[in-house]
Enzyme design. Sequence first.
Site, PDB file in Angstrom:
ATOM      1  N   LYS A  22       0.847  -1.217   0.000  1.00 30.08           N
ATOM      2  CA  LYS A  22       0.000   0.000   0.000  1.00 30.08           C
ATOM      3  C   LYS A  22       0.872   1.252   0.000  1.00 30.08           C
ATOM      4  O   LYS A  22       0.648   2.178  -0.774  1.00 30.08           O
ATOM      5  CB  LYS A  22      -0.899  -0.009   1.240  1.00 30.08           C
ATOM      6  CG  LYS A  22      -1.525   1.331   1.578  1.00 30.08           C
ATOM      7  CD  LYS A  22      -2.322   1.295   2.867  1.00 30.08           C
ATOM      8  CE  LYS A  22      -1.538   1.534   4.134  1.00 30.08           C
ATOM      9  NZ  LYS A  22      -1.289   2.919   4.531  1.00 30.08           N
ATOM     10  N   ASN A  23       1.875   1.262   0.886  1.00 29.83           N
ATOM     11  CA  ASN A  23       2.648   2.494   1.056  1.00 29.83           C
ATOM     12  C   ASN A  23       3.617   2.758  -0.096  1.00 29.83           C
ATOM     13  O   ASN A  23       4.122   3.872  -0.232  1.00 29.83           O
ATOM     14  CB  ASN A  23       3.387   2.477   2.401  1.00 29.83           C
ATOM     15  CG  ASN A  23       2.423   2.651   3.561  1.00 29.83           C
ATOM     16  OD1 ASN A  23       1.244   2.952   3.359  1.00 29.83           O
ATOM     17  ND2 ASN A  23       2.908   2.444   4.774  1.00 29.83           N
ATOM     18  N   ARG A  98      -4.403  10.545   4.254  1.00 30.65           N
ATOM     19  CA  ARG A  98      -3.317  11.517   4.349  1.00 30.65           C
ATOM     20  C   ARG A  98      -2.365  11.479   3.159  1.00 30.65           C
ATOM     21  O   ARG A  98      -1.751  12.476   2.810  1.00 30.65           O
ATOM     22  CB  ARG A  98      -2.499  11.260   5.607  1.00 30.65           C
ATOM     23  CG  ARG A  98      -3.244  11.469   6.881  1.00 30.65           C
ATOM     24  CD  ARG A  98      -2.279  11.293   8.018  1.00 30.65           C
ATOM     25  NE  ARG A  98      -1.057  12.033   7.768  1.00 30.65           N
ATOM     26  CZ  ARG A  98      -0.892  13.317   8.000  1.00 30.65           C
ATOM     27  NH1 ARG A  98      -1.853  13.996   8.547  1.00 30.65           N
ATOM     28  NH2 ARG A  98       0.244  13.917   7.713  1.00 30.65           N
ATOM     29  N   CYS A 122      -4.075  12.629  13.017  1.00 27.13           N
ATOM     30  CA  CYS A 122      -4.825  11.380  12.945  1.00 27.13           C
ATOM     31  C   CYS A 122      -4.579  10.604  14.229  1.00 27.13           C
ATOM     32  O   CYS A 122      -3.910  11.095  15.135  1.00 27.13           O
ATOM     33  CB  CYS A 122      -4.448  10.576  11.708  1.00 27.13           C
ATOM     34  SG  CYS A 122      -2.824   9.862  11.816  1.00 27.13           S
ATOM     35  N   ARG A 127       1.180  14.645  12.942  1.00 28.96           N
ATOM     36  CA  ARG A 127       1.586  14.423  11.563  1.00 28.96           C
ATOM     37  C   ARG A 127       1.656  15.699  10.705  1.00 28.96           C
ATOM     38  O   ARG A 127       0.867  15.881   9.761  1.00 28.96           O
ATOM     39  CB  ARG A 127       0.705  13.351  10.910  1.00 28.96           C
ATOM     40  CG  ARG A 127       0.685  12.087  11.750  1.00 28.96           C
ATOM     41  CD  ARG A 127       0.108  10.930  11.033  1.00 28.96           C
ATOM     42  NE  ARG A 127       0.914  10.440   9.943  1.00 28.96           N
ATOM     43  CZ  ARG A 127       0.553   9.444   9.168  1.00 28.96           C
ATOM     44  NH1 ARG A 127      -0.604   8.857   9.344  1.00 28.96           N
ATOM     45  NH2 ARG A 127       1.345   9.043   8.195  1.00 28.96           N
ATOM     46  N   PRO A 128       2.590  16.584  11.027  1.00 27.47           N
ATOM     47  CA  PRO A 128       2.749  17.816  10.245  1.00 27.47           C
ATOM     48  C   PRO A 128       3.299  17.538   8.839  1.00 27.47           C
ATOM     49  O   PRO A 128       3.789  16.434   8.568  1.00 27.47           O
ATOM     50  CB  PRO A 128       3.772  18.615  11.053  1.00 27.47           C
ATOM     51  CG  PRO A 128       4.527  17.597  11.844  1.00 27.47           C
ATOM     52  CD  PRO A 128       3.583  16.450  12.093  1.00 27.47           C
ATOM     53  N   ASP A 130       5.314  20.135   7.379  1.00 26.83           N
ATOM     54  CA  ASP A 130       6.241  21.262   7.209  1.00 26.83           C
ATOM     55  C   ASP A 130       7.453  20.910   6.343  1.00 26.83           C
ATOM     56  O   ASP A 130       7.921  21.732   5.547  1.00 26.83           O
ATOM     57  CB  ASP A 130       6.699  21.780   8.580  1.00 26.83           C
ATOM     58  CG  ASP A 130       7.320  20.684   9.441  1.00 26.83           C
ATOM     59  OD1 ASP A 130       6.689  19.617   9.571  1.00 26.83           O
ATOM     60  OD2 ASP A 130       8.433  20.877   9.959  1.00 26.83           O
ATOM     61  N   ASP A 323       5.449   0.763  11.836  1.00 30.28           N
ATOM     62  CA  ASP A 323       4.221   0.103  11.367  1.00 30.28           C
ATOM     63  C   ASP A 323       4.118  -1.359  11.815  1.00 30.28           C
ATOM     64  O   ASP A 323       3.104  -2.018  11.548  1.00 30.28           O
ATOM     65  CB  ASP A 323       4.122   0.182   9.831  1.00 30.28           C
ATOM     66  CG  ASP A 323       3.885   1.606   9.357  1.00 30.28           C
ATOM     67  OD1 ASP A 323       3.501   2.455  10.177  1.00 30.28           O
ATOM     68  OD2 ASP A 323       4.091   1.879   8.158  1.00 30.28           O
ATOM     69  N   ARG A 415      -8.130  -0.613   5.689  1.00 29.54           N
ATOM     70  CA  ARG A 415      -7.349   0.400   4.965  1.00 29.54           C
ATOM     71  C   ARG A 415      -5.991  -0.143   4.547  1.00 29.54           C
ATOM     72  O   ARG A 415      -5.367   0.388   3.623  1.00 29.54           O
ATOM     73  CB  ARG A 415      -7.133   1.622   5.846  1.00 29.54           C
ATOM     74  CG  ARG A 415      -8.418   2.323   6.204  1.00 29.54           C
ATOM     75  CD  ARG A 415      -8.148   3.545   7.018  1.00 29.54           C
ATOM     76  NE  ARG A 415      -7.265   4.435   6.302  1.00 29.54           N
ATOM     77  CZ  ARG A 415      -6.599   5.442   6.842  1.00 29.54           C
ATOM     78  NH1 ARG A 415      -6.715   5.659   8.123  1.00 29.54           N
ATOM     79  NH2 ARG A 415      -5.824   6.208   6.129  1.00 29.54           N
TER      80      ARG A 415
END
Length: 448
Positions: A22-23, A98, A122, A127-128, A130, A323, A415
Amino acid sequence: MDTFLIEGGKRLEGSLRVFGSKNAALPEMCAALLTNQPVTLRDVPNLADIKSLRNLLGELGCIGEHSGPAGQAIMRLHTQDESHEKSHARYEIVRTMRASISTLGPMVARRGFARVSMPGGCAIGDRPVDLHLRGLAALGAEITLDGGDITARAPKKGLKGATIFLGGQFGSTVLGTANVMCAATLAKGTTVIESAACEPEIVDLAVMLIKMGAKISGHGSPRLVIEGVDELKGVDHAVMADRIEAGTFMLAAAITNGDITLENCPIDAMLAVKAKLLAMGIHLAVTPGANNNLLRAAVRVTSARTLKPVEFTTQPHPGFPTDIQAQMMATLTLADGNSVITERIFPERFLHVAELSRMGAKLMRQGATVIVSGVKKLVGAPVMASDLRASAGLVLAGLAAEGTTIINRVYHLDRGYEKMEDRLAKLGASIRRVDDKDLPANLTGGAD
Ligand code: EPU
């Protein structure tokens, strides 16, 4: 709402193919925005996040079609409208997923304009973004924030290569590296990204971009060098196998004293996990795939009856992945002694602690560290899935627990794991998906 009903205590046996990652697939789908030629991605899992991103890409003028057998489905994407009107990733979609932020770099590089809703926090933390914005600004993009949307505009002559330090408080950023690397492929001149993410999914994305005509070197190391090109072409790319899914199934074998063979296993991308599993007394017999490929190996996982405790800290790759932290915690609740787990990527990613405790786990959290005191058994209970990997940890606990475990809100799990209950059931687990309306009231979840 869907729930899982698990009768624990069954030993898992048999073989299983690891599905596409997925990622890796999510930023690779966004890379289709870098060209107006067709892009084909193979082994794209059929997951809620993948579907949301396909819908979003459709709104961004990139039409997609996803079809084929489970775990081996093909995603065909084709960007047909690159107008600024079609360059707005709306909050309604971004808030559900996201990874939508990964459309920002490709669009501003190719179209000179992108508007993407700012993702919020989340379940696993703030979870910025920047670092994503700092990287794109260094390439010359003018970034503004308006009405909750990030707007990025390239100068008239396009983005320009630069030397960028992308390190943050917690190390590198995976999707931030993907965003800046994608943008830099079409920038004028040379970009150097220092403190780039070394995750295998970034390497897989770089391999795909190189096939599209990008000039990238250093992928897999913290220093990426990208020579911009004028245009990228279409590509046919097989998405790497999912190392997080593989780790989850390895731990499913371990926690049930099972014997599972994982086909298509990216063991070479899992060395930190492998080292800890070996230290716990889990045996891994590796047979490389075709052409000695250790990213598509067969791995037989067998487990000693008694697991040994271990200590680990989550870190950016090649360290232990955040994860797999929840799944490890679930497994270590049954080890013979005390384990120590420290979370260095998302220090608040411990929603599973309270739920595992409901099943009899002995856990003591202090800040970003949890001490796991092994117990002789877990006991089934109704528990609440909170985020994707925490949910996977609860499933593992349920497989080993005595009696019935009910996991509420498995949409979190859906998900990231395609057909998880069917695949575990094929290995001998007693697990069913049921609608919570069909459960007695005392077995469903509590309040939000
Ligand atoms: N960070 C910043 N600023 C930024 C970006 C990140 O401070 O601009 C911080 C984060 O708050 C975090 C750390 O840097 O503390 C690492 O975050 P990163 O950006 O690497 O995370 P991500 O790219 O948003 C991806 C995966 C996550 C995985 C993390 C870490 C995808 C779609 N998501 O997220 O996967 O946990 O990398 O490896 O690739 C999951 O699959 O369950 C999942 C959450």
